[in-house]
Write an enzyme that holds these catalytic residues in place. Structure first.
Site, PDB file in Angstrom:
ATOM      1  N   LYS A 186     -12.639  35.176   0.369  1.00 30.57           N
ATOM      2  CA  LYS A 186     -11.983  36.295   1.065  1.00 30.57           C
ATOM      3  C   LYS A 186     -12.815  37.563   0.839  1.00 30.57           C
ATOM      4  O   LYS A 186     -12.790  38.174  -0.218  1.00 30.57           O
ATOM      5  CB  LYS A 186     -10.565  36.556   0.548  1.00 30.57           C
ATOM      6  CG  LYS A 186      -9.835  37.534   1.486  1.00 30.57           C
ATOM      7  CD  LYS A 186      -8.857  38.439   0.800  1.00 30.57           C
ATOM      8  CE  LYS A 186      -9.422  39.721   0.287  1.00 30.57           C
ATOM      9  NZ  LYS A 186      -9.894  40.698   1.271  1.00 30.57           N
ATOM     10  N   GLY A 221      -8.511  39.307   5.640  1.00 24.54           N
ATOM     11  CA  GLY A 221      -7.218  39.989   5.595  1.00 24.54           C
ATOM     12  C   GLY A 221      -7.191  40.934   4.410  1.00 24.54           C
ATOM     13  O   GLY A 221      -8.182  41.074   3.682  1.00 24.54           O
ATOM     14  N   GLY A 223      -6.280  42.803   0.806  1.00 23.25           N
ATOM     15  CA  GLY A 223      -6.159  42.350  -0.580  1.00 23.25           C
ATOM     16  C   GLY A 223      -4.708  42.114  -0.953  1.00 23.25           C
ATOM     17  O   GLY A 223      -4.372  41.131  -1.620  1.00 23.25           O
ATOM     18  N   VAL A 226      -3.629  38.692   1.639  1.00 25.55           N
ATOM     19  CA  VAL A 226      -4.441  37.476   1.517  1.00 25.55           C
ATOM     20  C   VAL A 226      -4.992  37.317   0.086  1.00 25.55           C
ATOM     21  O   VAL A 226      -4.945  36.231  -0.493  1.00 25.55           O
ATOM     22  CB  VAL A 226      -5.583  37.488   2.562  1.00 25.55           C
ATOM     23  CG1 VAL A 226      -6.525  36.313   2.356  1.00 25.55           C
ATOM     24  CG2 VAL A 226      -4.979  37.441   3.953  1.00 25.55           C
ATOM     25  N   GLY A 227      -5.496  38.424  -0.479  1.00 23.58           N
ATOM     26  CA  GLY A 227      -6.029  38.359  -1.844  1.00 23.58           C
ATOM     27  C   GLY A 227      -4.950  37.937  -2.833  1.00 23.58           C
ATOM     28  O   GLY A 227      -5.152  37.050  -3.658  1.00 23.58           O
ATOM     29  N   GLU A 265     -15.153  40.733 -12.273  1.00 21.37           N
ATOM     30  CA  GLU A 265     -16.335  41.611 -12.329  1.00 21.37           C
ATOM     31  C   GLU A 265     -15.879  42.951 -11.791  1.00 21.37           C
ATOM     32  O   GLU A 265     -15.652  43.099 -10.589  1.00 21.37           O
ATOM     33  CB  GLU A 265     -17.455  41.054 -11.452  1.00 21.37           C
ATOM     34  CG  GLU A 265     -17.981  39.708 -11.868  1.00 21.37           C
ATOM     35  CD  GLU A 265     -18.951  39.790 -13.025  1.00 21.37           C
ATOM     36  OE1 GLU A 265     -19.655  40.811 -13.135  1.00 21.37           O
ATOM     37  OE2 GLU A 265     -18.983  38.857 -13.831  1.00 21.37           O
ATOM     38  N   CYS A 306     -22.227  48.656  -8.925  1.00 19.02           N
ATOM     39  CA  CYS A 306     -21.342  48.661 -10.099  1.00 19.02           C
ATOM     40  C   CYS A 306     -22.114  48.858 -11.391  1.00 19.02           C
ATOM     41  O   CYS A 306     -21.608  49.460 -12.324  1.00 19.02           O
ATOM     42  CB  CYS A 306     -20.533  47.376 -10.140  1.00 19.02           C
ATOM     43  SG  CYS A 306     -21.580  45.933 -10.068  1.00 19.02           S
ATOM     44  N   GLU A 410     -15.474  56.100 -12.686  1.00 25.54           N
ATOM     45  CA  GLU A 410     -16.509  55.582 -11.799  1.00 25.54           C
ATOM     46  C   GLU A 410     -16.414  56.357 -10.476  1.00 25.54           C
ATOM     47  O   GLU A 410     -15.343  56.425  -9.880  1.00 25.54           O
ATOM     48  CB  GLU A 410     -16.253  54.096 -11.557  1.00 25.54           C
ATOM     49  CG  GLU A 410     -17.268  53.459 -10.650  1.00 25.54           C
ATOM     50  CD  GLU A 410     -16.990  51.988 -10.426  1.00 25.54           C
ATOM     51  OE1 GLU A 410     -15.880  51.659  -9.986  1.00 25.54           O
ATOM     52  OE2 GLU A 410     -17.877  51.167 -10.695  1.00 25.54           O
TER      53      GLU A 410
END
Ligand code: NAD
Length: 503
Positions: A186, A221, A223, A226-227, A265, A306, A410
């Site tokens: 995904k 889709g 998060g 679908v996630g 991650e 990242c 961040e």
């Protein structure tokens, strides 16, 4: 065909997607082909570049069932077949590298050279690296009366972000398939189009080597829908997530309900320690080069990396000189159209990210940091005709202290914080003063001292001087930067169970 969208893209590629890739076939969403969809927009402000369907939990179940159905055959496939598939995918990506680079540039704004090398070719290299790893590794060991064997964990859900969309998907998909797992991918709704090209490459590769089509499934889709459905699905054995720390927490919580294996991650706020000569404490070898390397790292991919070392730690003795060098270097960097070749910076990928980067810059100024270069881009620095894009100038803050928001959060944009330190002890303390621990860097003429400092940085990947990225070595986070490792043998083991057979 999907919904009519007014496209401003130059692409001859199919970017209007209405089907998922499930069980080796292109399948319409459960609700039919005319259902909800997400429009993918160009970060330069040119408009829509394509669209993808929004999946539902029902679609997720269908994709997971297809991956489950393909699992026994793939888990039993011999090493030669697995290597053949990984090699065919690597070759397929390289054959279509111009298409991948075009799509990635259009959907997330990476300039052409970056999109071709750091995004597309790197992804192909990851697939190839796993074909090589399978050739040379034995997975079993004898411990006394016991035989310890490794087996694939099962069905893997791979959830990925937009910043290096193809490469970060490759790190998961290649390792999982090498281990004998099957996958449901995904991608991010902000940069999903490249994943459809990957599905096309997989379709050909599976056919060519006789692998079941259901080894690789693709669903798009949000998060939240679908996630989350993937992370909590009882028939998914492992979920591997790359993205923000906030979403990673949700994924881990959803996965906990069925005690599935989780790889995360996540974000970073990494530090680069530039060291002065140990004897005189006053000179830094090649300071100008050290600054150029530091800024190249922090500004690459418009700061949306990242592992970027966005806190640059400088010894007192060279601080002022370093600030001047950094301001001059940032001033030399140009913004440019992602469709063009060159080492310019593209726009920030999404409107949400753009607003967040600008608000961090404002916050930095408000909290007393000294803006010595950059900020939001004035008209004359924006490429012609692209005024509506998300342009941020390469930005340098000096006099940043550890309590400031820009030193702690961040930013994920082209913003670098220059911080000063008195001695080595303090440099290491500042480097480790973060909830994150993804990466770090050390600049030092003495390799032994560099290694000593590198070992004291609490992070999963530390680069010494201009060290090169190695796809065979693991990467991943300490602290709130994640759980587990990707790439190389270490990455593969994340997708394996360990079984002891004893007599
Ligand atoms: P994001 O967390 O918003 O989204 C990442 C993916 O997770 C997307 O596919 C998204 O749809 C999905 N998602 C979001 N919420 C979810 C939920 N509740 N459940 C399941 N899935 C969910 O991140 P992003 O904005 O796409 O990417 C930027 C972030 O990714 C940055 O924080 C960056 O540091 C991080 N990142 C980390 C690494 C690494 O290797 N550690 C690499 C690249 C990016």
């Amino acid at each position: 065909m999907g919904h009519p969208v007014t496209h401003t893209t130059r692409s001859r590629l199919d970017t209007e997607r209405a089907h998922f890739r499930i069980g080796g076939a292109w399948q319409a969403p459960c609700g039919g082909p005319g259902g909800p969809y997400t429009v993918v927009t160009d970060p330069t402000g040119r408009g829509a570049v394509g669209q993808v369907p929004d999946g539902t939990p029902e679609d997720v179940s269908r994709a997971v069932a297809a991956a489950r159905a393909a699992f026994p055959a793939w888990a039993a496939a011999d090493v030669a077949t697995r290597r053949a598939l990984l090699t065919a995918v690597a070759t397929g990506i390289r054959e279509r590298e111009a298409d991948f680079a075009e799509v990635i540039g259009a959907e997330m704004g990476a300039p052409l050279d970056n999109a071709l090398h750091a995004q597309t070719r790197l992804a192909a290299e990851v697939f190839r690296s796993y074909a090589d790893i399978l050739a040379g590794h034995t997975w079993e060991e004898r411990i006394g009366s016991s035989q310890v064997v490794r087996e694939p964990v099962g069905v893997v859900a791979a959830i990925t972000p937009w910043n290096y969309p193809l490469y970060l998907a490759a790190a998961k998909v290649a390792a999982a398939l090498a281990a004998g797992c099957t996958v449901v991918l995904k991608p991010s709704c902000d940069a999903p189009l490249n994943a459809f090209l990957l599905a096309e490459v997989f379709a050909d590769a599976c056919l060519a080597v006789g692998a079941p089509g259901g080894v690789f499934n693709l669903i798009t889709g949000s998060g939240a829908v679908v996630g989350d459905a993937l992370a909590s699905h009882p028939d998914v054995d492992a979920v591997s997530f790359t993205g923000s720390t906030a979403a990673g927490r949700s994924v881990a919580a959803a996965a906990a309900k069925t005690v599935k294996r989780v790889g995360l991650e996540l974000g970073g706020k990494s530090a680069r320690v530039i060291l002065a000569d140990e004897r005189d404490g006053r000179t830094v070898k090649d300071l100008d080069r050290a600054i150029r390397v530091a800024l190249a790292d922090a500004f690459f991919n418009s700061g949306q990396t990242c592992t970027a070392c966005t806190r640059v730690l400088l010894p007192d003795a060279v601080y002022d000189e370093a600030v001047a060098l950094a301001a001059a270097e940032a001033g030399r960097r140009r913004l440019g159209d992602p469709a063009a070749a060159g080492d310019h910076l593209g726009p920030v990928a999404t409107a949400r990210q753009y607003a967040s980067v600008l608000s961090h810059i404002e916050r930095g100024v408000a909290e007393g940091a000294r803006l010595v270069a950059g900020g939001s881009a004035p008209r004359d620095r924006i490429p012609d005709g692209l005024d509506a894009g998300h342009w941020v100038l390469p930005t340098v803050f000096a006099d940043v202290t550890g309590d400031m928001t820009i030193a702690r959060e961040e930013i994920f944009g082209p913003v670098v914080c220059l911080m000063r330190y008195r001695d080595e002890q303090e440099a290491v303390r500042i480097a480790n003063d973060s909830i994150y621990g993804l990466a770090g860097a050390v600049w030092c003429a003495d390799p032994l001292r560099a290694e000593r400092i590198a070992r004291r940085i609490r992070a999963g990947l530390v680069t010494v001087n201009n060290g090169e990225f190695n796809v065979l070595a693991p990467t991943g986070g300490y602290k709130q930067s994640g759980i587990g490792r990707e790439l190389g043998v270490h990455g593969l083991l994340e997708y394996m169970e360990t079984k002891t057979i004893q007599w």
